[in-house]
Design a protein around this motif. Structure first.
Motif, PDB file in Angstrom:
ATOM      1  N   LYS A 146       0.844  -1.189   0.000  1.00 21.35           N
ATOM      2  CA  LYS A 146       0.000   0.000   0.000  1.00 21.35           C
ATOM      3  C   LYS A 146       0.876   1.234   0.000  1.00 21.35           C
ATOM      4  O   LYS A 146       1.952   1.264   0.587  1.00 21.35           O
ATOM      5  CB  LYS A 146      -0.905   0.017   1.233  1.00 21.35           C
ATOM      6  CG  LYS A 146      -1.799  -1.212   1.353  1.00 21.35           C
ATOM      7  CD  LYS A 146      -2.861  -1.236   0.281  1.00 21.35           C
ATOM      8  CE  LYS A 146      -3.822  -2.399   0.483  1.00 21.35           C
ATOM      9  NZ  LYS A 146      -4.818  -2.485  -0.587  1.00 21.35           N
ATOM     10  N   ARG A 147       0.380   2.277  -0.635  1.00 24.28           N
ATOM     11  CA  ARG A 147       1.077   3.560  -0.604  1.00 24.28           C
ATOM     12  C   ARG A 147       0.132   4.593  -0.030  1.00 24.28           C
ATOM     13  O   ARG A 147      -1.066   4.571  -0.285  1.00 24.28           O
ATOM     14  CB  ARG A 147       1.529   3.980  -2.005  1.00 24.28           C
ATOM     15  CG  ARG A 147       2.648   3.116  -2.561  1.00 24.28           C
ATOM     16  CD  ARG A 147       3.177   3.707  -3.855  1.00 24.28           C
ATOM     17  NE  ARG A 147       4.349   2.993  -4.311  1.00 24.28           N
ATOM     18  CZ  ARG A 147       4.321   2.043  -5.226  1.00 24.28           C
ATOM     19  NH1 ARG A 147       3.182   1.674  -5.750  1.00 24.28           N
ATOM     20  NH2 ARG A 147       5.423   1.446  -5.599  1.00 24.28           N
ATOM     21  N   ASP A 148       0.673   5.509   0.735  1.00 27.28           N
ATOM     22  CA  ASP A 148      -0.120   6.554   1.355  1.00 27.28           C
ATOM     23  C   ASP A 148      -0.440   7.619   0.324  1.00 27.28           C
ATOM     24  O   ASP A 148       0.446   8.326  -0.138  1.00 27.28           O
ATOM     25  CB  ASP A 148       0.666   7.164   2.529  1.00 27.28           C
ATOM     26  CG  ASP A 148      -0.131   8.228   3.256  1.00 27.28           C
ATOM     27  OD1 ASP A 148      -1.268   8.500   2.832  1.00 27.28           O
ATOM     28  OD2 ASP A 148       0.385   8.783   4.237  1.00 27.28           O
ATOM     29  N   PRO A 149      -1.723   7.763  -0.063  1.00 27.61           N
ATOM     30  CA  PRO A 149      -2.055   8.750  -1.092  1.00 27.61           C
ATOM     31  C   PRO A 149      -1.893  10.186  -0.635  1.00 27.61           C
ATOM     32  O   PRO A 149      -1.948  11.097  -1.436  1.00 27.61           O
ATOM     33  CB  PRO A 149      -3.530   8.438  -1.405  1.00 27.61           C
ATOM     34  CG  PRO A 149      -4.054   7.800  -0.167  1.00 27.61           C
ATOM     35  CD  PRO A 149      -2.897   7.027   0.412  1.00 27.61           C
ATOM     36  N   SER A 150      -1.682  10.408   0.657  1.00 26.81           N
ATOM     37  CA  SER A 150      -1.557  11.777   1.153  1.00 26.81           C
ATOM     38  C   SER A 150      -0.146  12.316   1.026  1.00 26.81           C
ATOM     39  O   SER A 150       0.105  13.473   1.309  1.00 26.81           O
ATOM     40  CB  SER A 150      -1.985  11.835   2.623  1.00 26.81           C
ATOM     41  OG  SER A 150      -1.080  11.101   3.433  1.00 26.81           O
ATOM     42  N   ARG A 151       0.805  11.455   0.632  1.00 27.18           N
ATOM     43  CA  ARG A 151       2.186  11.919   0.519  1.00 27.18           C
ATOM     44  C   ARG A 151       2.770  11.454  -0.806  1.00 27.18           C
ATOM     45  O   ARG A 151       2.241  10.585  -1.465  1.00 27.18           O
ATOM     46  CB  ARG A 151       3.037  11.395   1.681  1.00 27.18           C
ATOM     47  CG  ARG A 151       3.153   9.879   1.713  1.00 27.18           C
ATOM     48  CD  ARG A 151       4.019   9.421   2.854  1.00 27.18           C
ATOM     49  NE  ARG A 151       5.385   9.844   2.669  1.00 27.18           N
ATOM     50  CZ  ARG A 151       6.265   9.166   1.953  1.00 27.18           C
ATOM     51  NH1 ARG A 151       5.930   8.065   1.357  1.00 27.18           N
ATOM     52  NH2 ARG A 151       7.503   9.608   1.850  1.00 27.18           N
ATOM     53  N   GLY A 152       3.877  12.042  -1.186  1.00 23.72           N
ATOM     54  CA  GLY A 152       4.528  11.648  -2.426  1.00 23.72           C
ATOM     55  C   GLY A 152       5.450  12.756  -2.870  1.00 23.72           C
ATOM     56  O   GLY A 152       5.412  13.872  -2.366  1.00 23.72           O
ATOM     57  N   ASP A 153       6.300  12.443  -3.822  1.00 27.84           N
ATOM     58  CA  ASP A 153       7.279  13.423  -4.278  1.00 27.84           C
ATOM     59  C   ASP A 153       6.622  14.628  -4.941  1.00 27.84           C
ATOM     60  O   ASP A 153       7.176  15.716  -4.938  1.00 27.84           O
ATOM     61  CB  ASP A 153       8.228  12.752  -5.268  1.00 27.84           C
ATOM     62  CG  ASP A 153       9.044  11.642  -4.620  1.00 27.84           C
ATOM     63  OD1 ASP A 153       9.455  10.737  -5.349  1.00 27.84           O
ATOM     64  OD2 ASP A 153       9.252  11.682  -3.405  1.00 27.84           O
ATOM     65  N   TYR A 154       5.450  14.447  -5.522  1.00 26.78           N
ATOM     66  CA  TYR A 154       4.847  15.507  -6.328  1.00 26.78           C
ATOM     67  C   TYR A 154       3.517  16.009  -5.772  1.00 26.78           C
ATOM     68  O   TYR A 154       2.700  16.557  -6.494  1.00 26.78           O
ATOM     69  CB  TYR A 154       4.664  15.012  -7.765  1.00 26.78           C
ATOM     70  CG  TYR A 154       5.977  14.552  -8.371  1.00 26.78           C
ATOM     71  CD1 TYR A 154       7.075  15.410  -8.457  1.00 26.78           C
ATOM     72  CD2 TYR A 154       6.137  13.252  -8.828  1.00 26.78           C
ATOM     73  CE1 TYR A 154       8.279  14.995  -8.995  1.00 26.78           C
ATOM     74  CE2 TYR A 154       7.353  12.821  -9.368  1.00 26.78           C
ATOM     75  CZ  TYR A 154       8.418  13.697  -9.448  1.00 26.78           C
ATOM     76  OH  TYR A 154       9.604  13.277  -9.972  1.00 26.78           O
ATOM     77  N   GLY A 155       3.290  15.806  -4.478  1.00 28.99           N
ATOM     78  CA  GLY A 155       2.103  16.357  -3.852  1.00 28.99           C
ATOM     79  C   GLY A 155       0.871  15.501  -4.079  1.00 28.99           C
ATOM     80  O   GLY A 155       0.935  14.344  -4.500  1.00 28.99           O
TER      81      GLY A 155
END
Length: 499
Positions: free
Chosen positions: A149-158
């Motif tokens: 799973k990946r946290d949709p609230s974070r990431g390199d591009y907002g």
């Protein structure tokens, strides 16, 4: 004294807890072995090493630890009183050993480990496709998907802009018809006009300098010169691809985590500097769309592609099955959302100044290599899971330009013994080429041609590649039947572990 029913209830509850306690001694090592063996299949490593590792997790290390404890206790003149039973100690030792192993896997390669489960978690069922195997495969892969799973609230591009209510999204099945008249060679366009002509409009290539002073002046120009909204979007898409140059230095900083020194990717900064990474491309599309009276949304997620290589500080990093963060767009035209990736339509090299593979791409083709954090932005009736995204073959939406469909294999990575066969349905008689190379991420690897032969009496093609032991990438290329003099387009890859 408690009544007999209460005693029975207490005994039953105690036995249940005891059973759960002991089951952890069995299930935890099994999970560890499943993880290790899936990783071995994913990396084309020996399963014997995985088996030895599984035996070490249980019983070798835990039982050996208990025997060593018993030996040391036997040497004591007055052994201390044991608090736990031998079985309880064995369970605890098993949990400690396996906990350390799993913690190490999580620390050193969480996404690699769990991606291996998602992609090759059913390795023991290779070659079995019966009802029982299919059911077990579904259980295994469904369980594996829960870990990746990946946290949709974070990431390199907002974060993505808010997606529309899924119930309001207009969806169309834009695939080519299943039945094609014999002799037909022209692939029909989708209802959105995909694939569009690659040639930029002269009003874009010869855009007056005073219209390029600001985002506002450019937006006004596009609104006035292109009354049709689809043509206006294409004009903005082409303008951004022609104006910007991909910022490899900024990408290297992002990969290294040096975000403080990454140039601003906001629309105004990108418009002025004429260079950006995907975030800047996508944010400039949003700003120009607003200035041109269009609703363009910003979308973030992950991409997967065997044909692109991410380069940082001289080291080659392949996105491949691991995936990497990315940003793109969607545009609302006549109550229908359409997908755009201007970054990937800005080609490296001189084949074409602008591509249109990722302009109004049908969602089911766009999903080959783009997976948004918000499932609603898949614009699909049934959004695919991250595990399904990782398992599907590494195809480019360009395969749809030629009406080709991959029949088998249906997985991104397969294991074979010296030879792999790939089957494509080719109703529009496209020309197909293929070659294999070692999957080491280097473009100068030795390439070996594969044989492409029609399957008699059908519209299918068979691509056969003979492979030495190792990890290979079989790359597929196609050309329209009516364009034999044109350079072939890359349409996808199959990763093959040969042994």
């Amino acid at each position: 004294m408690p009544s007999r029913p209460v005693q029975i209830l207490r005994w039953s509850f105690g036995m249940l807890l005891r059973g759960l306690w002991i089951s952890t001694m069995i299930l935890t090592p099994l999970f560890g072995f499943w993880l290790a063996s899936s990783l071995a299949a994913y990396q084309n490593a020996s399963q014997w090493l995985a088996l030895l590792g599984g035996l070490a997790l249980f019983p070798l290390v835990p039982v050996g630890w208990e025997l060593f404890h018993a030996w040391r206790r036997g040497r004591q003149e007055v052994p201390k009183k044991q608090i736990l039973t031998r079985l309880d100690r064995l369970v605890l030792r098993t949990l400690v050993v396996n906990g350390l192993f799993l913690a190490g896997m999580l620390y050193f390669g969480r996404h690699t480990a769990f991606r291996a489960l998602a992609v090759r978690g059913d390795w023991m069922l290779d070659g079995h496709d019966g009802e029982v195997a299919t059911t077990i495969r579904g259980w295994l892969l469904g369980f594996a998907d829960r870990f990746d799973k990946r946290d949709p609230s974070r990431g390199d591009y907002g974060k993505s802009d808010d997606a529309p209510d899924p119930s309001t999204i207009k969806r169309r099945d834009d695939r080519a018809p299943e039945v094609v008249q014999p002799g037909t060679t022209v692939v029909p366009k989708t209802t959105a006009g995909w694939p569009l002509d690659k040639t930029p409009d002269p009003k874009v290539t010869a855009m007056p300098a005073d219209a390029q002073l600001t985002i506002a002046t450019a937006g006004t120009y596009f609104r006035e010169q292109f009354p049709d909204k689809k043509q206006r979007v294409k004009a903005i898409h082409d303008f951004v691809a022609l104006r910007l140059t991909y910022d490899q230095d900024a990408l290297a900083k992002i990969i290294a985590g040096d975000y403080a020194n990454v140039p601003s990717q906001e629309a105004d900064a990108v418009f002025a500097s004429r260079t950006a990474v995907c975030e800047g491309y996508a944010r400039l599309m949003v700003a120009l769309g607003k200035a041109a009276n269009l609703e363009i949304a910003y979308v973030t997620g992950h991409i997967r592609d065997a044909s692109r290589r991410l380069v940082a500080d001289g080291d080659t990093i392949k996105a491949g099955l691991q995936g990497s963060s990315h940003a793109w767009n969607a545009v609302l035209i006549d109550d229908e959302w359409l997908l755009i990736d201007t970054t990937w339509d800005d080609p490296i090299g001189a084949r074409s100044p602008v591509e249109t593979t990722y302009l109004f791409t049908p969602p089911q083709l766009f999903a080959y290599d783009h997976h948004p954090d918000d499932p609603a932005w898949q614009l699909a009736m049934t959004p695919q899971s991250l595990g399904d995204f990782a398992r599907q073959p590494l195809l480019s939406p360009a395969i749809g330009r030629f009406g080709l469909r991959l029949v088998e294999p249906t997985r991104s990575q397969v294991s074979v013994s010296g030879e792999v066969t790939i089957v494509l349905d080719n109703p529009y008689r496209a020309q197909v080429l293929a070659h294999s190379q070692l999957d080491n991420g280097k473009r100068d690897s030795a390439k070996n041609p594969c044989e492409v032969t029609p399957r008699a009496g059908t519209t299918k093609l068979e691509v056969t590649c003979r492979l030495a032991d190792g990890e290979h990438e079989v790359q597929l290329f196609a050309n329209a039947a009516t364009e034999s003099d044109r350079e072939y387009d890359y349409i996808g890859s199959i990763l093959v572990n040969s042994h």
